[in-house]
Design an enzyme around this catalytic site. Structure first.
Site, PDB file in Angstrom:
ATOM      1  N   SER A 174       1.434  -9.543   0.237  1.00 37.00           N
ATOM      2  CA  SER A 174       0.936  -8.401   0.196  1.00 37.00           C
ATOM      3  C   SER A 174       1.021  -7.695   1.352  1.00 37.00           C
ATOM      4  O   SER A 174       0.913  -6.316   1.410  1.00 37.00           O
ATOM      5  CB  SER A 174      -0.391  -8.082  -0.464  1.00 37.00           C
ATOM      6  OG  SER A 174      -1.316  -8.852   0.169  1.00 37.00           O
ATOM      7  N   LYS A 176       0.774  -1.312   0.162  1.00 36.16           N
ATOM      8  CA  LYS A 176      -0.144  -0.058   0.075  1.00 36.16           C
ATOM      9  C   LYS A 176       0.816   1.401  -0.062  1.00 36.16           C
ATOM     10  O   LYS A 176       0.348   2.233  -0.422  1.00 36.16           O
ATOM     11  CB  LYS A 176      -0.832  -0.144   1.310  1.00 36.16           C
ATOM     12  CG  LYS A 176      -2.110  -0.990   1.090  1.00 36.16           C
ATOM     13  CD  LYS A 176      -2.917  -0.660   0.209  1.00 36.16           C
ATOM     14  CE  LYS A 176      -4.511  -1.428   0.243  1.00 36.16           C
ATOM     15  NZ  LYS A 176      -5.470  -0.812  -0.891  1.00 36.16           N
TER      16      LYS A 176
END
Length: 504
Positions: A303, A50
């Site tokens: 992730s 992110k």
């Protein structure tokens, strides 16, 4: 696609990020019969991809926009990316987070200088509140996924993947929450290498992109599961839907158990602990890669690694089921001496991972048992058939959510009129035959009235057993324990036993 490729190549991501490794997962590759690689986005400064999109968005703001400050809504990883990026650039950052956000992420955002506001039970509640504050205070909203600059920042992963793996590549599995990561990677990969399949992966209970593609437009889900909180999004974004519906080859969904099994695989390979959302794409790869009809490697994106420590127990419990390496069965056996020994002998040298029982009035006993599997579903069906052929009633509870979450811990309780019960805690050596040796050493008139065992992966299994031993036979029982040689403790006087398990 041309516009997004230009945006991706013009990204400011590498002002704060370095190219993350692409690692071959040797054991999993051998197991699946295809080279499997893991993209280590969990190694970025905020332990999540992110950071890429958040920094790219804030870095592209004008001087006047930076003076106004930024605001976002996030379950955690986007929040950390925004807070980190804002501090780096010198911009005020307000972060609205739902109440379900893991505490590790809330604390991390505060450490990074973000002004945290806790609001709402879901991401969508937090998002609406952030939009209200954005309008009221003239802030710049940094969307977690539905923004071209955010999408472009995430798309830099696609650039790295094609550079790091230039040989034959069959598929890239990408986790989807709102769709920013999948849209960014697919935009770049499909432009340069359209033959590579880009496959989105979502949790079964939070499949907003799959629902959007089926409906032909973004639609809100009635309910959203929050186990994989980083991808728990009620509705896909408009822009991400436009890109994903065109560029993704497929969207697959995975269960909580499959996600937990993927977390275990990542740990086995890296010794790093992925958060549930961080392991979603590997769970999808494990489930789907066998359906690929083209040769080449497969890549999954690790992730994020912002895992709350207190969730590890749940993950460990569910991982074995997700790997299909454990069967959970409810079995009815005769309530009479020798039944346990007969049951254990039927299972042979298979490892018992769990055994729960409490005596009850009647001719039959109900036990909850876990059995380790070496050959997956075929072996489970073989065990069930074996037990049924010996006139035992068997209910398969491997996929029973109620049983896995609650019932397994609630087998027991008080029994009226139970006489001469003693309660002992044991440490059994974790080796074949340890339980059978215990059972076969008991005298025929010593009745097991309670039994709880769960394998926790250590050298010793912790066992709680209630045994009815007449007072005049207690010396013989003590001698039996001495000869058995297992570590043991008399818990008959324990107040927890008296309150919840012993006689009234």
């Amino acid at each position: 696609m041309h516009d997004y490729v230009r945006r991706i190549l013009d990204s400011a991501v590498y002002e704060v990020a370095t190219e993350t490794p692409l690692e071959r997962m040797g054991m999993l590759s051998e197991r699946l019969g295809r080279d499997v690689f893991l993209k280590r986005e969990d190694l970025l400064p905020v332990f999540s991809f992110k950071l890429r999109g958040a920094y790219n968005k804030i870095a592209k703001l004008s001087a006047s926009e930076r003076q106004r400050g930024v605001i976002c809504a996030s379950a955690g990883n986007h929040a950390q990316g925004v807070a980190y990026s804002a501090r780096r650039i010198g911009v005020r950052a307000i972060i609205v987070m739902p109440t379900t956000t893991p505490s590790i992420k809330v604390k991390a955002v505060k450490r990074l200088g973000g002004e945290v506001i806790i609001f709402g039970d879901t991401f969508d509640d937090a998002r609406l509140h952030a939009l209200d504050l954005c309008k009221k205070d003239n802030l710049v909203f940094v969307h977690p996924y539905d923004d071209p600059d955010v999408i472009a920042g995430q798309g830099t992963i696609g650039v790295e993947l094609l550079r790091q793996h230039s040989s034959q590549l069959a598929a890239i599995y990408v986790p989807i929450g709102g769709g920013g990561l999948a849209a960014g990677i697919a935009s770049y990969v499909k432009f340069l290498r359209p033959e590579i399949r880009v496959i989105g992966v979502e949790p079964e209970d939070a499949a907003s992109m799959k629902a959007a593609i089926a409906a032909g437009q973004p639609v809100p889900l009635d309910e959203v599961g929050i186990f994989a909180d980083g991808v728990a999004v009620r509705q896909a974004g408009d822009e991400t839907f436009r890109l994903c519906s065109t560029l993704l080859d497929e969207v697959v969904t995975v269960t909580t158990d499959e996600i937990c099994a993927a977390i275990k695989d990542i740990f086995d390979h890296t010794r790093a602990i992925s958060e549930p959302a961080g392991a979603v794409s590997l769970a999808g790869l494990r489930k789907h890669v066998g359906q690929l009809d083209i040769p080449g490697a497969a890549i999954a994106i690790s992730s994020g690694a912002n895992m709350n420590f207190d969730r590890l127990r749940h993950v460990a419990e569910r991982a074995e089921i997700g790997e299909r390496s454990e069967a959970l069965l409810g079995v009815t056996i005769p309530e009479k001496p020798g039944s346990y020994r007969s049951f254990i002998r039927l299972l042979g040298d298979r490892a018992i991972t769990e055994f729960n029982y409490r005596i009850a009035p009647g001719a039959n006993a109900q036990i909850f048992v876990g059995v380790a599997l070496k050959a997956g579903q075929a072996e489970k069906q073989e065990i069930i058939a074996l037990l049924r052929n010996h006139a035992l009633t068997v209910v398969d509870m491997t996929d029973n959510e109620l049983a896995k979450l609650h019932v397994r811990y609630m087998v027991g309780g008080r029994v009226e009129g139970l006489m001469d019960e003693m309660l002992y805690r044991f440490e059994f050596p974790e080796r074949p035959g340890a339980l059978l040796r215990f059972l076969e050493g008991l005298h025929s008139d010593w009745n097991i009235s309670l039994f709880h065992y769960r394998n926790h992966g250590s050298d010793f299994g912790r066992v709680l057993a209630g045994i009815q031993v007449p007072r005049n036979e207690r010396p013989a029982f003590e001698q039996f324990l001495k000869e058995l040689g297992y570590a043991h403790w008399d818990e008959t006087g324990n107040p927890a036993y008296g309150m919840f398990l012993g006689m009234n």
